[in-house]
Design an enzyme around this catalytic site. Structure first.
Site, PDB file in Angstrom:
ATOM      1  N   GLU A   1     -17.477   0.972   7.572  1.00 27.38           N
ATOM      2  CA  GLU A   1     -18.794   2.092   6.646  1.00 27.38           C
ATOM      3  C   GLU A   1     -20.320   1.786   6.081  1.00 27.38           C
ATOM      4  OE1 GLU A   1     -17.913   4.957   6.389  1.00 27.38           O
ATOM      5  OE2 GLU A   1     -15.796   5.881   6.589  1.00 27.38           O
TER       6      GLU A   1
ATOM      7  N   THR B   1     -22.724   6.985  14.749  1.00 28.23           N
ATOM      8  CA  THR B   1     -21.819   8.131  14.868  1.00 28.23           C
ATOM      9  C   THR B   1     -22.262   9.082  13.099  1.00 28.23           C
ATOM     10  OG1 THR B   1     -19.285   8.704  14.709  1.00 28.23           O
ATOM     11  CG2 THR B   1     -20.224   6.634  13.723  1.00 28.23           C
TER      12      THR B   1
ATOM     13  N   ASP C   1     -11.907   7.923  17.315  1.00 26.38           N
ATOM     14  CA  ASP C   1     -12.361   8.807  17.424  1.00 26.38           C
ATOM     15  C   ASP C   1     -13.843   8.057  18.668  1.00 26.38           C
ATOM     16  OD1 ASP C   1     -13.260   8.126  15.241  1.00 26.38           O
ATOM     17  OD2 ASP C   1     -13.387   9.904  13.857  1.00 26.38           O
TER      18      ASP C   1
ATOM     19  N   GLU D   1      -8.818  19.985   7.921  1.00 22.82           N
ATOM     20  CA  GLU D   1      -8.832  18.803   8.897  1.00 22.82           C
ATOM     21  C   GLU D   1      -7.732  18.680   9.691  1.00 22.82           C
ATOM     22  OE1 GLU D   1      -7.000  15.334   6.679  1.00 22.82           O
ATOM     23  OE2 GLU D   1      -8.020  14.145   6.691  1.00 22.82           O
TER      24      GLU D   1
ATOM     25  N   GLU E   1     -18.587  17.781  12.338  1.00 23.17           N
ATOM     26  CA  GLU E   1     -18.603  17.413  14.309  1.00 23.17           C
ATOM     27  C   GLU E   1     -18.610  18.620  14.879  1.00 23.17           C
ATOM     28  OE1 GLU E   1     -16.940  15.660  11.145  1.00 23.17           O
ATOM     29  OE2 GLU E   1     -17.313  13.399  11.568  1.00 23.17           O
TER      30      GLU E   1
END
Ligand code: DMJ
Length: 453
Positions: free
Chosen positions: A117, A444, A244, A341, A360
């Site tokens: 993160e 990302t 992902d 989700e 996304e």
């Protein structure tokens, strides 16, 4: 005469039919008005963050207070939002925020932080804002953070531990996942390119190679791996959260760094994804789950996080699959007026109901619009924006949803909402010259990286 009328009639009917899906649907769309509205929503949320959470990681939009990830703050929202602010042209606000970050952000803290993160949000944010402003203080902060994160990679396999202490370099938690191991090279590699020190690139690349080497015989990866042994502890394979962006970075690192190893790893992985995870069903094209060793389908679920994949397919040049998948994503969104989700695409029912203000599906609409110039992706963007305003907007900012079924809100606005969700929405409607899509690779967390080397 009769023949001429038949031809005219045919032509009119044909023109009406072809106009029905695209032109009629988008006739009411004025991109510059929507872009301005998104910009205003950004500033409204930013103002709320400043009012109630300034100096902290994030805003709690319902209780009008703040949260920090750890015992001390790292200004997560400010760093994440800075390049969005710059792209939106909020010059004064961006200058003062940049100055505040440069003067007050310190990584010299005795705190265990999540390597992944901190890499995608803070390292990525600092690097992109440095490239946009040439403020050397941001690069110095990025280098300091990169140096403090490096001890995370000191494991027997070279794959990073989940947490690293920024002051002592101590590490903890050895059960990680492909996303947290394989979504680091874009940022560490860029740090190498900008500082001239190759160690960041090499260490993150080695971790990526080790992860790839742990794939199964059918070229799939699982969901959890012990980074001290390289053994998988969960063999569920998919393109959703926890895996992902590992795939996303294989392709993006090939493009940004012209790294041929990443290219080979991407091509091999894509073949396995297409063979075992892609699912053409009566409800459309989806990507479900399978066991990484047998390739056997486990469940038919897809979710908000999986909706990054159309964007990746666009970058890979497979527009057809990208369009098909984005159409499926839209069905998932429309089932309850906003996406959950997790969703079961064979029953078209919600499996996990929260919506965390994720970007996304909007990111994919933006990539598809840039690639095709097809206005239907503007129409999709408008649907997403309308839903966000209808269900997530609060009196001063935006809030996540506990459930897309009940639409009950929860008291959190993650930093990526300002880094990604509003940025991609803005870029979708803003004039193309706002940012040269072909000249950047987004990390990302939607931080655009330019190949200046
Ligand atoms: C972001 O932090 C990043 O996009 C990450 O790769 C996964 N998803 C969240 C937002 O949904």
């Amino acid at each position: 005469m009769y023949r001429v009328s038949i031809v005219v009639l045919f032509l009119i009917t044909f023109l009406r039919a072809t106009a029905s899906t695209h032109d009629q649907d988008t006739s009411s769309i004025n991109p510059s008005i929507i872009a301005e509205e998104v910009r205003n929503e950004f500033m409204r949320s930013w103002t709320a963050y400043k009012k109630y959470a300034w100096g902290h990681d994030g805003l709690k939009p319902l209780s009008k207070s703040y949260y920090d990830w750890y015992s001390t703050s790292f200004f997560m929202t400010a760093v994440d939002a800075l390049d969005t602010m710059i792209l939106m042209g909020f010059e004064e606000e961006a200058d003062s925020t940049r100055d505040y970050i440069a003067k007050h952000l310190s990584f010299d803290k005795d705190v265990y932080v999540k390597n992944f993160e901190f890499t995608i949000r803070l390292l990525g944010g600092l690097l992109s804002s440095f490239q946009l402003t040439n403020d050397q203080r941001l690069l110095a902060l990025a280098k300091d953070l990169g140096d403090r994160l490096l001890p995370a990679f000191a494991s027997p396999t070279g794959m990073p531990y989940v947490y690293v202490n920024l002051k002592t370099g101590a590490v903890r938690d050895s059960i990680s996942n492909p996303a947290e191991i394989g979504t680091l090279l874009l940022e560490f590699g860029t740090l190498s390119m900008l500082t001239g020190d190759s160690k960041y690139y090499n260490i993150a690349k080695y971790a990526l190679l080790q992860l790839y080497a742990a794939r199964s015989e059918i070229d799939l990866v699982g969901e959890r791996i012990d980074i001290t042994t390289g053994k998988w502890t969960k063999t569920d394979s998919h393109i959703s959260g926890a895996i992902d962006s590992y795939y996303e970075y294989l392709l993006k690192c090939r493009i940004l760094f012209e790294d041929q190893d990443c290219g080979i790893m991407w091509e091999t992985s894509l073949l396995a994804i297409d063979r075992y995870l892609a699912d053409d069903t009566p409800t459309g094209r989806w990507y479900g789950r399978a066991d990484m060793n047998t390739g056997k389908r486990t469940v038919t679920t897809f979710g908000a996080l999986d909706a990054f994949f159309p964007a990746v397919l666009v970058l890979a040049g497979d527009i057809k699959s990208a369009v098909e998948l984005e159409e499926s994503c839209l069905k998932m969104w429309n089932a309850h007026g906003i996406e959950p989700e997790v969703f079961d695409y064979s029953t078209m029912k919600v499996v996990s109901p929260p919506y965390y203000l994720n970007p996304e599906i909007i990111e994919s609409a933006y990539y598809l619009h840039r690639a095709t110039r097809d206005d239907r992706f503007l129409k999709m963007g408008e649907i997403f924006f309308e839903s966000l305003k209808q269900y997530c907007r609060t009196d001063e900012a935006f809030a996540e949803l506990k459930s897309v079924i009940t639409k009950e809100k929860s008291d959190r606005m993650e930093s990526y909402f300002m880094a990604e969700t509003l940025k991609y929405l803005y870029l979708l409607f803003a004039p193309p010259e706002t940012l040269d899509f072909n000249a950047v690779i987004f990390n990302t967390e939607a931080h655009p990286i330019q190949r200046t080397w």
